[in-house]
Motif scaffolding. Structure first.
Motif, PDB file in Angstrom:
ATOM      1  N   THR A   3       0.933  -1.021   0.050  1.00  0.00           N
ATOM      2  CA  THR A   3      -0.144   0.177   0.042  1.00  0.00           C
ATOM      3  C   THR A   3       0.999   1.627   0.440  1.00  0.00           C
ATOM      4  O   THR A   3       2.093   1.195   0.056  1.00  0.00           O
ATOM      5  CB  THR A   3      -0.782  -0.088   1.289  1.00  0.00           C
ATOM      6  OG1 THR A   3      -0.636  -0.266   2.727  1.00  0.00           O
ATOM      7  CG2 THR A   3      -2.033  -0.727   1.115  1.00  0.00           C
ATOM      8  N   GLU A   4      -0.137   2.155  -0.319  1.00  0.00           N
ATOM      9  CA  GLU A   4       0.948   3.603  -0.146  1.00  0.00           C
ATOM     10  C   GLU A   4       0.190   4.386   0.660  1.00  0.00           C
ATOM     11  O   GLU A   4      -0.899   4.640   0.247  1.00  0.00           O
ATOM     12  CB  GLU A   4       1.324   4.240  -1.835  1.00  0.00           C
ATOM     13  CG  GLU A   4       1.872   5.137  -1.854  1.00  0.00           C
ATOM     14  CD  GLU A   4       2.568   5.907  -3.325  1.00  0.00           C
ATOM     15  OE1 GLU A   4       2.782   7.097  -2.721  1.00  0.00           O
ATOM     16  OE2 GLU A   4       2.610   4.971  -4.044  1.00  0.00           O
ATOM     17  N   CYS A   5       0.451   5.804   1.471  1.00  0.00           N
ATOM     18  CA  CYS A   5      -0.020   6.350   2.468  1.00  0.00           C
ATOM     19  C   CYS A   5       1.231   7.401   2.246  1.00  0.00           C
ATOM     20  O   CYS A   5       1.611   6.896   3.116  1.00  0.00           O
ATOM     21  CB  CYS A   5      -0.513   5.836   3.611  1.00  0.00           C
ATOM     22  SG  CYS A   5      -1.602   7.308   4.296  1.00  0.00           S
ATOM     23  N   GLY A   6       0.541   8.698   1.765  1.00  0.00           N
ATOM     24  CA  GLY A   6       1.504  10.018   2.194  1.00  0.00           C
ATOM     25  C   GLY A   6       2.671  10.049   1.242  1.00  0.00           C
ATOM     26  O   GLY A   6       4.746  10.169   1.670  1.00  0.00           O
ATOM     27  N   ARG A   7       2.631   8.844   0.308  1.00  0.00           N
ATOM     28  CA  ARG A   7       4.380   8.640  -1.074  1.00  0.00           C
ATOM     29  C   ARG A   7       4.884   8.065  -0.342  1.00  0.00           C
ATOM     30  O   ARG A   7       5.525   7.741  -0.207  1.00  0.00           O
ATOM     31  CB  ARG A   7       4.988   9.711  -1.317  1.00  0.00           C
ATOM     32  CG  ARG A   7       4.083  11.036  -1.745  1.00  0.00           C
ATOM     33  CD  ARG A   7       4.577  12.021  -3.029  1.00  0.00           C
ATOM     34  NE  ARG A   7       3.662  13.060  -3.869  1.00  0.00           N
ATOM     35  CZ  ARG A   7       4.387  13.847  -3.770  1.00  0.00           C
ATOM     36  NH1 ARG A   7       5.132  13.860  -4.761  1.00  0.00           N
ATOM     37  NH2 ARG A   7       3.157  15.035  -5.160  1.00  0.00           N
ATOM     38  N   LYS A   8       4.811   7.094   1.217  1.00  0.00           N
ATOM     39  CA  LYS A   8       5.766   5.806   1.446  1.00  0.00           C
ATOM     40  C   LYS A   8       4.387   4.903   1.163  1.00  0.00           C
ATOM     41  O   LYS A   8       3.381   4.701   2.193  1.00  0.00           O
ATOM     42  CB  LYS A   8       5.848   6.517   2.652  1.00  0.00           C
ATOM     43  CG  LYS A   8       6.932   7.293   2.715  1.00  0.00           C
ATOM     44  CD  LYS A   8       6.755   7.475   4.988  1.00  0.00           C
ATOM     45  CE  LYS A   8       7.783   8.947   4.954  1.00  0.00           C
ATOM     46  NZ  LYS A   8       8.205   8.921   6.212  1.00  0.00           N
ATOM     47  N   LYS A   9       5.213   3.990   0.817  1.00  0.00           N
ATOM     48  CA  LYS A   9       5.537   2.510   0.449  1.00  0.00           C
ATOM     49  C   LYS A   9       5.361   1.348   1.732  1.00  0.00           C
ATOM     50  O   LYS A   9       6.130   1.749   2.484  1.00  0.00           O
ATOM     51  CB  LYS A   9       5.615   1.382  -0.116  1.00  0.00           C
ATOM     52  CG  LYS A   9       5.316   3.130  -2.080  1.00  0.00           C
ATOM     53  CD  LYS A   9       5.715   1.879  -3.059  1.00  0.00           C
ATOM     54  CE  LYS A   9       5.279   2.968  -4.497  1.00  0.00           C
ATOM     55  NZ  LYS A   9       6.124   2.104  -5.502  1.00  0.00           N
ATOM     56  N   SER A  10       4.471   0.470   1.671  1.00  0.00           N
ATOM     57  CA  SER A  10       4.409  -0.478   2.714  1.00  0.00           C
ATOM     58  C   SER A  10       3.827  -1.972   2.703  1.00  0.00           C
ATOM     59  O   SER A  10       2.756  -2.077   1.515  1.00  0.00           O
ATOM     60  CB  SER A  10       3.811   0.382   4.183  1.00  0.00           C
ATOM     61  OG  SER A  10       2.542   0.215   4.028  1.00  0.00           O
ATOM     62  N   HIS A  11       4.583  -3.227   3.305  1.00  0.00           N
ATOM     63  CA  HIS A  11       4.618  -4.212   2.148  1.00  0.00           C
ATOM     64  C   HIS A  11       4.225  -4.939   4.050  1.00  0.00           C
ATOM     65  O   HIS A  11       4.107  -4.933   5.155  1.00  0.00           O
ATOM     66  CB  HIS A  11       5.596  -5.003   2.418  1.00  0.00           C
ATOM     67  CG  HIS A  11       5.194  -6.087   1.180  1.00  0.00           C
ATOM     68  ND1 HIS A  11       4.862  -6.325   0.181  1.00  0.00           N
ATOM     69  CD2 HIS A  11       5.818  -7.674   1.668  1.00  0.00           C
ATOM     70  CE1 HIS A  11       4.839  -7.808   0.229  1.00  0.00           C
ATOM     71  NE2 HIS A  11       5.475  -8.108   1.748  1.00  0.00           N
ATOM     72  N   HIS A  12       2.598  -5.155   3.364  1.00  0.00           N
ATOM     73  CA  HIS A  12       2.004  -6.422   4.484  1.00  0.00           C
ATOM     74  C   HIS A  12       1.864  -8.046   3.721  1.00  0.00           C
ATOM     75  O   HIS A  12       1.650  -8.203   2.627  1.00  0.00           O
ATOM     76  CB  HIS A  12       1.392  -5.858   5.098  1.00  0.00           C
ATOM     77  CG  HIS A  12       1.076  -4.826   4.904  1.00  0.00           C
ATOM     78  ND1 HIS A  12       1.582  -3.694   6.609  1.00  0.00           N
ATOM     79  CD2 HIS A  12       0.793  -3.521   4.204  1.00  0.00           C
ATOM     80  CE1 HIS A  12       1.523  -2.359   6.557  1.00  0.00           C
ATOM     81  NE2 HIS A  12       0.824  -2.076   5.456  1.00  0.00           N
ATOM     82  N   ILE A  13       2.069  -9.341   5.179  1.00  0.00           N
ATOM     83  CA  ILE A  13       1.905 -10.341   4.431  1.00  0.00           C
ATOM     84  C   ILE A  13       0.944 -10.949   5.354  1.00  0.00           C
ATOM     85  O   ILE A  13       1.140 -10.874   6.561  1.00  0.00           O
ATOM     86  CB  ILE A  13       3.216 -11.022   4.221  1.00  0.00           C
ATOM     87  CG1 ILE A  13       3.892 -10.805   3.799  1.00  0.00           C
ATOM     88  CG2 ILE A  13       3.169 -12.995   4.225  1.00  0.00           C
ATOM     89  CD1 ILE A  13       5.462 -10.997   3.641  1.00  0.00           C
ATOM     90  N   PHE A  14      -0.763 -11.700   4.852  1.00  0.00           N
ATOM     91  CA  PHE A  14      -1.818 -12.154   5.745  1.00  0.00           C
ATOM     92  C   PHE A  14      -1.283 -13.901   4.998  1.00  0.00           C
ATOM     93  O   PHE A  14      -0.882 -14.126   4.144  1.00  0.00           O
ATOM     94  CB  PHE A  14      -2.942 -11.299   5.360  1.00  0.00           C
ATOM     95  CG  PHE A  14      -2.532 -10.338   5.672  1.00  0.00           C
ATOM     96  CD1 PHE A  14      -2.902  -9.858   6.463  1.00  0.00           C
ATOM     97  CD2 PHE A  14      -1.866  -9.320   4.802  1.00  0.00           C
ATOM     98  CE1 PHE A  14      -3.451  -8.305   7.638  1.00  0.00           C
ATOM     99  CE2 PHE A  14      -2.825  -7.791   5.458  1.00  0.00           C
ATOM    100  CZ  PHE A  14      -2.804  -7.594   5.939  1.00  0.00           C
ATOM    101  N   THR A  15      -1.322 -14.431   6.078  1.00  0.00           N
ATOM    102  CA  THR A  15      -1.660 -16.190   6.148  1.00  0.00           C
ATOM    103  C   THR A  15      -2.620 -16.968   6.146  1.00  0.00           C
ATOM    104  O   THR A  15      -3.143 -16.114   7.661  1.00  0.00           O
ATOM    105  CB  THR A  15      -0.136 -16.680   6.717  1.00  0.00           C
ATOM    106  OG1 THR A  15       0.913 -15.844   5.564  1.00  0.00           O
ATOM    107  CG2 THR A  15      -0.112 -18.532   6.169  1.00  0.00           C
ATOM    108  N   THR A  16      -3.686 -17.407   6.199  1.00  0.00           N
ATOM    109  CA  THR A  16      -3.910 -18.368   6.660  1.00  0.00           C
ATOM    110  C   THR A  16      -4.130 -19.479   6.987  1.00  0.00           C
ATOM    111  O   THR A  16      -3.092 -19.638   6.626  1.00  0.00           O
ATOM    112  CB  THR A  16      -5.288 -18.920   5.654  1.00  0.00           C
ATOM    113  OG1 THR A  16      -4.773 -19.784   4.093  1.00  0.00           O
ATOM    114  CG2 THR A  16      -6.348 -17.609   4.765  1.00  0.00           C
TER     115      THR A  16
END
Length: 405
Positions: free
Chosen positions: A350-363
């Motif tokens: 995702t990007e917010c305030g021109r800063k990207k962040s990475h997230h991992i979700f697992t079932t």
């Protein structure tokens, strides 16, 4: 030559199997035959090969007979002429008729030890890993024709023909059973300020913000995801994303815009096997697992300013269809010595305030069901028998078509 003439499938549990066993070729006038029979069986096999530092290998094995049927087609002795054939008929059972996991030293709650469990579909898996034990697993169904020559004569021969069994699901429209997960996200950036939404900050403004930590606006939001825990091969799979703004912890004047930049969906297949230990001194069985990761889909949204709302179905933009790119994908199953399970892993950028962040979700687990649907079998009502009006002491007729071992 001995031949088995039959359609290779795929079959489903309960399917009839009809074919012929034939003798063809030159030199059959001098061929003496005592017995010709055909065997129909299913077996589940597992192997674990361990390598030691001195290049010695230890093989742990398990062989489970799921069912075993035989038909005797000819009883001699006969001297055969060319071109003979004998018909046979079998039926795939609905469930196993097995002696069970007798070769194992311990009982296991993880594996299915029910001797009348549903038949698993045809399955083959192997891995070669120099850093760990090699794992092999298979569920195989086959016909084997055997010609037995009289004692003291030559000419005995065998022929094997594999058959493919696929499974059908008994639920027409299974509930995907969406699982909820979330991540707390924090972003601190000058671009969250209204005055920089339409212009970039100057170098002096950036420097001043870096020296005086805390002057940049700070936004807190919760990234939410709904992942399926049940999927059907060949069907679209839902995947919902959403964002909730945390006003109490944020210093921004209004809710920031959160953009979706990349989604990658992976399927992690886990194959677990157990084998009887090769060591006669061991009091335990040998277990091992191997993992394979397949990408179901990946899409960049760099050129699309997709704003994440409270609930957004990303799967509609990615056309996520379970198993479309995985030709050898099999439904989840567990039997006496093999377990195949799956988990879903989703990478979100995702990007917010021109800063990207990475997230991992697992079932924790994704249950994969078969592509084809079949209504569940309906068993007849049990009606209590009345008094007999005929002779019930007579011996019933013999049934010799199939012998169940």
């Amino acid at each position: 030559m001995l031949h088995i003439n039959v359609h290779p499938g795929p079959y489903t549990p309960g399917s009839p199997i009809s074919g012929t066993v034939s003798l063809e070729g030159d030199g059959l006038r001098s061929l003496k035959v005592q017995t010709i029979k055909i065997t129909f069986r299913g077996r589940s096999k597992s192997n674990i090969t361990e390598s030691s530092s001195n290049n010695n290998r230890t093989h742990h094995r398990a062989r489970i007979t799921l069912f075993h049927y035989e038909q005797v087609l000819l009883t001699g002795p006969y001297s055969m002429n060319p071109s003979h054939q004998w018909p046979f008929d079998f039926k795939f059972p609905e469930c196993c008729h097995s002696t069970g996991p007798r070769q194992f030293k311990n009982s296991s709650k993880s594996f299915n030890e029910d001797i009348h469990q549903p038949l698993p579909g045809s399955f083959a898996y192997s891995t070669a890993n120099f850093l760990k034990a090699n794992v092999e697993a298979s569920v195989r169904y086959e016909l084997e024709a055997a010609l037995v020559a009289p004692e003291g004569s030559r000419g005995s021969m065998e022929r094997t023909r594999p058959l493919t069994l696929i499974h059908q699901r008994h639920q027409l429209d299974p509930d995907p059973r969406l699982s909820f997960s979330s991540r707390d996200c924090q972003v601190q950036s000058l671009y969250l300020s209204p005055e920089y939404q339409h212009r970039a900050p100057t170098f002096k403004e950036k420097f001043k913000s870096g020296v005086s930590w805390g002057k940049s606006p700070e936004a807190h939001y919760i990234l939410k995801i709904l992942l399926p825990t049940v999927a059907v091969i060949g069907r679209p799979m839902p995947l919902f994303l959403g964002v909730t703004y945390d006003e109490d912890r944020s210093t921004t004047e209004s809710a920031p815009t959160v953009l979706l930049r990349n989604v990658k969906v992976q399927l992690v297949a886990r194959t677990t096997v157990r084998c009887a230990s090769a060591s006669m001194w061991s009091s335990n069985d040998v277990h091992d697992s191997d993992y394979n990761t397949h990408t179901l889909g990946e899409k960049d949204f760099i050129d699309q300013n997709i704003e994440l709302t409270d609930r957004f179905n990303v799967a509609e933009l990615m056309n996520l269809i379970m198993g479309e790119r995985q030709a050898l994908l099999v439904p989840s199953f567990k039997t006496f010595n093999i377990i195949r399970t799956y988990t879903l892993r989703v990478h979100i950028t995702t990007e917010c305030g021109r800063k990207k962040s990475h997230h991992i979700f697992t079932t924790s687990e994704l249950v994969i069901m078969a592509r084809d649907y079949c209504p569940p079998p309906v068993f007849p009502f049990v009606i209590q028998a009345g008094e007999a009006e005929a002779d019930i002491t007579a011996v019933p007729p013999s049934y010799e078509a199939v012998v169940n071992k």
